[in-house]
Design an enzyme around this catalytic site. Sequence first.
Site, PDB file in Angstrom:
ATOM      1  CE  LYS A 173      -1.811  -1.628   3.797  1.00  0.00           C
ATOM      2  NZ  LYS A 173      -2.581  -1.988   5.081  1.00  0.00           N
ATOM      3  CB  THR A 204      -5.994   7.989   7.765  1.00  0.00           C
ATOM      4  OG1 THR A 204      -5.098   8.317   8.402  1.00  0.00           O
ATOM      5  CG2 THR A 204      -6.087   9.031   6.577  1.00  0.00           C
ATOM      6  N   GLY A 206      -7.776   3.355  10.862  1.00  0.00           N
ATOM      7  CA  GLY A 206      -8.374   2.174  10.344  1.00  0.00           C
ATOM      8  C   GLY A 206      -8.555   2.054   9.024  1.00  0.00           C
ATOM      9  CB  THR A 207      -7.054   3.509   6.131  1.00  0.00           C
ATOM     10  OG1 THR A 207      -5.570   3.798   6.911  1.00  0.00           O
ATOM     11  CG2 THR A 207      -7.382   4.751   6.130  1.00  0.00           C
ATOM     12  N   GLY A 208      -6.154   0.700   7.044  1.00  0.00           N
ATOM     13  CA  GLY A 208      -5.459  -0.624   6.640  1.00  0.00           C
ATOM     14  C   GLY A 208      -6.525  -1.918   7.007  1.00  0.00           C
ATOM     15  CB  CYS A 209      -8.634  -2.419   9.927  1.00  0.00           C
ATOM     16  SG  CYS A 209      -7.248  -2.288  11.008  1.00  0.00           S
TER      17      CYS A 209
END
Length: 265
Positions: A173, A204, A206-209
């Site tokens: 990412k 941002t 929690g974006t990866g989850c």
Amino acid sequence: MKKVLSIAGSDCSGGAGIQADLKTFSALGVFGMSVIVSVVAENTSRVIDIQNITPDMIGKQMDAVFEDIGADAVKIGMLSSAECMEIVAEKMKRYRPENIVIDPVMYAKNGSPLMDVRAIDTLIRKIIPLADVLTPNIPEAEEITDMKITSLKEMERAADRICAMGAKAVVVKGGHAVGNAVDVLFDGKKIYHFETARIDTRNTHGTGCTFSSAIACGLAKGMSLPEAVREAKTYVTSAIAHSLSIGKGNGPVHHFYAFTPCGGW
């Protein structure tokens, strides 16, 4: 209805971890289930403490899901210790679910560590080979590959190295890079780029989850991997665009932007 299981840590502030995963599952129309591996006392500004669930209880939660309901996809997030990784790997090999999406969570959005650095070797040996797709951000990819990533070509090289460790596919990412947000997918044969304009916000959390959970939803519904990644990026980008100024630090993305008037509260 398709069924998706999240194996991850619990974020009491609601923006990341199990809570973000379940919100994503609901927003994207699948039945969500959870195995909690750690309870994290955190908010938008800091991580106060982490208490790990015992490996025995982690295993029993997984048994409860797989002996009854099963899963069309599994998202694995925060695994804070080697012992936690060992039991998750053991159960994954026993039940052999399809569509395993692994987000190798190492740090919170504010930089606080969420994985014991001594467990990285176990992550590489036991967890990465389970992945149908692994979704590291740039700092995580650097830790896994022991290389510096400063360009798109280096993101591609890192994805290739991680595939060589056993992952079937890797999405590196680009959220920590500069310029447009470019994610690199390598499926073991072909490289794909997914690019969106960078949104100017600090909210941002929690974006990866959310991204990895959305990929799991797409795969559970029968999408190809490139299609699932593309749809997940569209979803998380919109969730960031409608992010919420909640808390004193990095506010959460808005998982239900499509279901509220004007995308807000």
